[in-house]
Write a protein that holds these residues in place. Sequence first.
Motif, PDB file in Angstrom:
ATOM      1  N   CYS A  10       0.951  -1.178   0.031  1.00 19.79           N
ATOM      2  CA  CYS A  10      -0.128  -0.238  -0.131  1.00 19.79           C
ATOM      3  C   CYS A  10       0.949   1.229   0.009  1.00 19.79           C
ATOM      4  O   CYS A  10       1.879   1.499   0.836  1.00 19.79           O
ATOM      5  CB  CYS A  10      -0.726  -0.161   1.219  1.00 19.79           C
ATOM      6  N   VAL A  12       0.197   4.130   0.924  1.00 17.58           N
ATOM      7  CA  VAL A  12      -0.181   5.040   1.813  1.00 17.58           C
ATOM      8  C   VAL A  12       0.678   4.693   3.268  1.00 17.58           C
ATOM      9  O   VAL A  12       1.309   5.474   3.795  1.00 17.58           O
ATOM     10  CB  VAL A  12      -1.657   5.260   2.233  1.00 17.58           C
ATOM     11  N   CYS A  13       0.452   3.341   3.721  1.00 12.91           N
ATOM     12  CA  CYS A  13       0.854   2.679   4.899  1.00 12.91           C
ATOM     13  C   CYS A  13       2.003   1.963   4.653  1.00 12.91           C
ATOM     14  O   CYS A  13       2.681   1.446   5.538  1.00 12.91           O
ATOM     15  CB  CYS A  13      -0.227   2.229   5.689  1.00 12.91           C
ATOM     16  N   TYR A  17      -0.748  -5.852   1.145  1.00  8.43           N
ATOM     17  CA  TYR A  17      -2.248  -6.337   1.211  1.00  8.43           C
ATOM     18  C   TYR A  17      -2.528  -6.973  -0.154  1.00  8.43           C
ATOM     19  O   TYR A  17      -1.908  -6.770  -1.230  1.00  8.43           O
ATOM     20  CB  TYR A  17      -3.284  -5.014   1.177  1.00  8.43           C
ATOM     21  N   HIS A  23      -8.494  -2.378   0.490  1.00  6.31           N
ATOM     22  CA  HIS A  23      -7.927  -1.865   1.816  1.00  6.31           C
ATOM     23  C   HIS A  23      -8.030  -0.169   1.574  1.00  6.31           C
ATOM     24  O   HIS A  23      -8.148   0.238   2.715  1.00  6.31           O
ATOM     25  CB  HIS A  23      -6.565  -2.440   1.695  1.00  6.31           C
ATOM     26  N   HIS A  28      -8.145   3.749   4.350  1.00  7.44           N
ATOM     27  CA  HIS A  28      -8.011   5.079   3.805  1.00  7.44           C
ATOM     28  C   HIS A  28      -8.852   5.802   3.515  1.00  7.44           C
ATOM     29  O   HIS A  28      -8.818   7.125   3.107  1.00  7.44           O
ATOM     30  CB  HIS A  28      -6.516   5.007   3.012  1.00  7.44           C
TER      31      HIS A  28
END
Length: 204
Positions: A10, A12-13, A17, A23, A28
């Motif tokens: 991911c 963003v984080c 996944y 997700h 998010h």
Amino acid sequence: MTLPRGMCCCPVCLKDYVALSNHLQRAHGVHNVEERKILLNLATRRVNVRNEACPVLGCSYHSTRLDKHLRDGHRELTRDEVEVNLDMARRTKSISLLTALRRTNPTVSMSTGLDLEEENEGDQMEVPGEAEEDAPQCPDPSSIHSKVEVKRLSARLQLVERELMNMRSKSQRLAKRLRRSQAMASARETPAATRKEMGIKRMR
Ligand SMILES: [Zn+2]
Ligand SMILES: [Zn+2]
């Protein structure tokens, strides 16, 4: 570096996944389709970075074949390092796509802020050294939005740490090479043919 089949990191984080699209929506709150598409493309490395500037420090290449330039023009980089640099270029490109999307003022608002995060970092980077001279200040609580901000920063940190690890192993390899070539240089009596065989010619 390669993840199990179907797994994506991911953007963003920076956690892995299987169902990244889900997700992104659930964790998010990415409900803007365009935003999600950009993030998914970044995660699956489907970003065209050919026209991007070379992310290697000190290199001024900015033309139409960044992929080729990184693979053929930077012989000092290992394959993994080329990939890391391509990943950085993909991230930069995706961020500029997110910035462009934000400028259109989309009806479904954007929920991640990779582009905003980079903007802030850019501001700080423009004044190297100055930050240290300033008296330390408590951060303005309003500037720390939430846990999301912390998450983003730690994601960024992970990326930098990964790069650092790559650099470290590269410098270890170089040190090993250096020691080997020093050892060979001291063994002057070694016949040239043998030295060549041992690869001394390739050492710098
Ligand atoms: Zn995530
Ligand atoms: Zn370059």
